[in-house]
Design a protein around this motif. Structure first.
Motif, short mmCIF file in Angstrom:
data_model
loop_
_atom_site.label_atom_id
_atom_site.label_comp_id
_atom_site.label_asym_id
_atom_site.label_seq_id
_atom_site.Cartn_x
_atom_site.Cartn_y
_atom_site.Cartn_z
N LYS A 57 1.45 -8.43 4.22
CA LYS A 57 1.02 -7.20 3.53
C LYS A 57 0.04 -7.69 2.50
O LYS A 57 -0.78 -7.04 2.27
CB LYS A 57 2.43 -7.13 2.58
N GLN A 58 -0.19 -9.28 1.76
CA GLN A 58 -1.15 -9.12 1.35
C GLN A 58 -2.53 -9.32 2.33
O GLN A 58 -3.56 -8.60 1.25
CB GLN A 58 -1.29 -11.11 0.73
N VAL A 59 -3.02 -9.48 3.05
CA VAL A 59 -4.08 -9.07 4.26
C VAL A 59 -4.23 -7.53 3.96
O VAL A 59 -5.51 -7.07 3.76
CB VAL A 59 -4.24 -10.05 5.24
N ALA A 60 -3.43 -6.66 4.25
CA ALA A 60 -3.57 -5.17 4.36
C ALA A 60 -3.66 -4.60 3.12
O ALA A 60 -4.49 -4.02 2.83
CB ALA A 60 -2.02 -5.10 4.82
N TYR A 61 -3.19 -5.38 1.71
CA TYR A 61 -3.85 -5.01 0.55
C TYR A 61 -4.89 -5.13 0.32
O TYR A 61 -5.39 -4.19 -0.41
CB TYR A 61 -2.76 -5.78 -0.42
N ALA A 62 -5.11 -5.99 0.58
CA ALA A 62 -6.93 -6.47 0.96
C ALA A 62 -7.62 -5.76 1.47
O ALA A 62 -8.80 -5.26 0.74
CB ALA A 62 -7.48 -7.93 1.00
N SER A 63 -7.11 -5.14 2.25
CA SER A 63 -7.88 -4.09 3.28
C SER A 63 -7.87 -3.11 2.86
O SER A 63 -8.54 -2.13 2.86
CB SER A 63 -8.07 -4.24 5.45
N GLY A 64 -7.04 -2.54 1.90
CA GLY A 64 -7.16 -1.44 0.99
C GLY A 64 -6.02 -0.13 1.61
O GLY A 64 -5.38 0.67 1.68
N LYS A 65 -4.84 -0.62 2.85
CA LYS A 65 -3.62 -0.43 3.66
C LYS A 65 -2.37 -0.73 2.67
O LYS A 65 -1.67 -0.33 4.00
CB LYS A 65 -3.28 -0.94 4.94
#
Length: 104
Positions: A57-65
């Motif tokens: 989820k952190q990676v998805a947040y960093a990519s704006g998703k």
């Protein structure tokens, strides 16, 4: 919540042990017998999986998703699960130390 699930499962296992009566260790091949190592492996695996989901989820947040609320919630749930595991570890170590202090 995950910690509540662990507590519920531990309670059910304790009840099953209490309801076995005087079977002792002569029960034979009882497949429903609680397996401490298996339960511990499952609990640790659950915490690890929760940590991986929080990282995803952190990676998805960093990519704006993903939404920041989802990330914060996932991290908080992982933190609670990890703190629960550490508390359980401390209790097991304390119980072991108490047993080792007992006179025979």
């Amino acid at each position: 919540m995950i910690p509540a699930t662990y507590a519920t499962n531990a309670y059910k296992l304790a009840q099953n042990l209490a309801n076995r009566g005087d079977k002792g260790q002569t029960g034979g091949d009882d497949l429903t017998r609680p397996d401490f190592a298996g339960m511990l492996k499952q609990a640790v695996g659950s915490v690890v999986d929760q940590g991986r989901a929080a990282e995803a989820k952190q990676v998805a947040y960093a990519s704006g998703k993903a939404d920041v609320v989802d990330v914060v919630t996932a991290v908080a749930e992982t933190q609670v699960a990890l703190e629960t595991m550490v508390t359980l570890r401390d209790k097991v170590i304390s119980a072991y130390e108490d047993i080792m202090r007992m006179s025979i």
